[in-house]
Write a protein that holds these residues in place. Sequence first.
Motif, mmCIF file in Angstrom:
data_model
loop_
_atom_site.group_PDB
_atom_site.id
_atom_site.type_symbol
_atom_site.label_atom_id
_atom_site.label_comp_id
_atom_site.label_asym_id
_atom_site.label_seq_id
_atom_site.Cartn_x
_atom_site.Cartn_y
_atom_site.Cartn_z
ATOM 1 N N GLU A 91 0.827 -1.209 0.000
ATOM 2 C CA GLU A 91 0.000 0.000 0.000
ATOM 3 C C GLU A 91 0.862 1.260 0.000
ATOM 4 O O GLU A 91 0.551 2.242 -0.679
ATOM 5 C CB GLU A 91 -0.926 -0.012 1.207
ATOM 6 C CG GLU A 91 -2.019 1.030 1.170
ATOM 7 C CD GLU A 91 -3.057 0.793 2.248
ATOM 8 O OE1 GLU A 91 -2.902 1.366 3.348
ATOM 9 O OE2 GLU A 91 -4.005 0.032 1.996
ATOM 10 N N GLU A 92 1.949 1.246 0.761
ATOM 11 C CA GLU A 92 2.868 2.387 0.754
ATOM 12 C C GLU A 92 3.510 2.562 -0.612
ATOM 13 O O GLU A 92 3.716 3.694 -1.072
ATOM 14 C CB GLU A 92 3.937 2.201 1.838
ATOM 15 C CG GLU A 92 3.411 2.336 3.255
ATOM 16 C CD GLU A 92 4.400 1.860 4.309
ATOM 17 O OE1 GLU A 92 4.251 2.266 5.480
ATOM 18 O OE2 GLU A 92 5.309 1.053 3.971
ATOM 19 N N HIS A 107 2.073 1.736 -3.430
ATOM 20 C CA HIS A 107 1.013 2.325 -4.242
ATOM 21 C C HIS A 107 0.970 3.837 -4.065
ATOM 22 O O HIS A 107 0.901 4.597 -5.048
ATOM 23 C CB HIS A 107 -0.344 1.746 -3.841
ATOM 24 C CG HIS A 107 -0.567 0.341 -4.282
ATOM 25 N ND1 HIS A 107 -1.530 -0.465 -3.728
ATOM 26 C CD2 HIS A 107 0.039 -0.422 -5.225
ATOM 27 C CE1 HIS A 107 -1.513 -1.648 -4.301
ATOM 28 N NE2 HIS A 107 -0.555 -1.645 -5.216
ATOM 29 N N ARG A 108 1.000 4.287 -2.805
ATOM 30 C CA ARG A 108 0.892 5.716 -2.526
ATOM 31 C C ARG A 108 2.086 6.477 -3.088
ATOM 32 O O ARG A 108 1.944 7.586 -3.614
ATOM 33 C CB ARG A 108 0.757 5.965 -1.026
ATOM 34 C CG ARG A 108 -0.588 5.529 -0.454
ATOM 35 C CD ARG A 108 -0.874 6.224 0.861
ATOM 36 N NE ARG A 108 0.094 5.873 1.887
ATOM 37 C CZ ARG A 108 -0.077 4.911 2.776
ATOM 38 N NH1 ARG A 108 -1.190 4.184 2.754
ATOM 39 N NH2 ARG A 108 0.846 4.656 3.686
ATOM 40 N N ALA A 109 3.276 5.891 -2.973
ATOM 41 C CA ALA A 109 4.471 6.551 -3.497
ATOM 42 C C ALA A 109 4.380 6.711 -5.009
ATOM 43 O O ALA A 109 4.733 7.764 -5.560
ATOM 44 C CB ALA A 109 5.721 5.755 -3.121
ATOM 45 N N GLU A 122 1.562 6.724 -6.843
ATOM 46 C CA GLU A 122 0.456 7.617 -7.177
ATOM 47 C C GLU A 122 0.806 9.081 -6.938
ATOM 48 O O GLU A 122 0.323 9.967 -7.651
ATOM 49 C CB GLU A 122 -0.785 7.207 -6.377
ATOM 50 C CG GLU A 122 -1.388 5.895 -6.865
ATOM 51 C CD GLU A 122 -2.375 5.279 -5.894
ATOM 52 O OE1 GLU A 122 -2.720 5.961 -4.894
ATOM 53 O OE2 GLU A 122 -2.786 4.124 -6.115
ATOM 54 N N ALA A 123 1.665 9.337 -5.953
ATOM 55 C CA ALA A 123 2.093 10.708 -5.705
ATOM 56 C C ALA A 123 2.876 11.278 -6.883
ATOM 57 O O ALA A 123 2.958 12.499 -7.062
ATOM 58 C CB ALA A 123 2.950 10.766 -4.434
#
Length: 478
Positions: A119-120, A122-124, A126-127
């Motif tokens: 999940e982290e 993914h967030r990295a 997507e940022a």
Amino acid sequence: MSLTSKQIIEALSGIAGSGAVIGDTSRMGAFLNEPRKRFHQTAVAVVQPGSVEEVQAIARWASANDVKLIPQGGNTGLVGAQVPLSGNEVIVSLTRLNKVRTINADAGHMTVEAGLTLEEAHRAAEAEGAMLPLWIASQGSARIGGVLSSNAGGVQVLAYGNARELCLGVEAVLADGRLYQGLNALKKDNTGYDLKDLLVGAEGTLGIITAATVKLFPLPEAHETAFVSVASPEAALQLFYRLRERAGTQLTAFELMPRFGIDLQLKHGMIARDPSAGPSPWYALAEISIPKGGAYGLLQAGLEAALSDGTIADAVVAESLDDRNLMWATREQMSDVQSREGASIKHDVSVPIAAVPALIAEGSAAVERLLPGIRPCPFGHLGDGNIHFNLSQPPGADGKAFMAGAEPLHEAIYEIVTRLGGSISAEHGIGQLKTELLKSHKDPVALEMMRAIKQALDPKGILNPGKVLDGLPGSMGS
């Protein structure tokens, strides 16, 4: 084990620091309690190295002292690869190696450490306006090292492939402490054996993955998602063929579910409302991802054509993010809800896509002959042939007796899978759960090659002994 537990803990503390070592079994719960609660061995210690150099030092020391190591990520594995088998092992938790080292969204890759959660990651991505298209139910706690070591699949294998296909390179500590520096962003590299592909999916038996370079893709502009009522798996398969012909790789997910699983979720309050148009024996969850500037309406047009010729009975197209989230929650909870209904026997299998209807029909008939009243719940990734063929106990049955009688049911399912040209483990791996099954179903020459590789890279059997291949490294097993 020649060293005492105290000596092992002291040595590990000298390498990683006393704060990074757990020697008290009462504090090991998070590292020992795996999701299915099937394995109950303790460990001598848990060590959480804070650097790749410390992982190397631990491996060198373990090799010199014949101490067995179990690499562990988020402890989300379902076949026991990440937890002790004998009780004399040390768990090497990679949770502190959790950095994003580099990211280049334009070039389509990023390098992350093994302890970063999916999940982290993914967030990295997507940022930076990009996407790592690997989605699994446990992504909030599953970590990159474990995801790669188990070659995780998930719901977008159809379009993007599994973890192995999304990995460009890995960095890994070998059993003797040497560092394999295989991180790269190359899509073409014809310089001999693909060692990255050897380490990915090896379940920590050949090396401890400490970092990886993974592929990134542009974020879709939108999604078109539908919950489709179909009369049978055969009808769902025909719908899949139609949508794939229209949408190509924009068809990023196609999942199959029985009505039974939805009824259980409504019964146990896991979903607030029925996501479907109404009762139907089966449902397909189809999703098309629309790239920036791409055309809308592919899914709607495909569904209308399927309705007109009777391939499908009805469909609900998501009109909001809440609708889409409900549809996906219904799919993701399909396995968990069975535990609320009683005991459940699970199979993670795959067959050629065209054989999925036969697998479901023959498998359901076989288990019902063996145990009248059993409730099959086959569901999963129809688009790539991976079906989770789960079996819920008959209503009112004794759960322990049901589980104790699992072997004939396993044999029936695996016989059908093998006859249809399938695999006894599609995405969860072998671990310690399926070692005997692997021996009886894997090609003997393939097993010999696997044992030769294990013997060459880990002759002392330091890394994850007894997992995937049982017996001593290089032996024919017992």
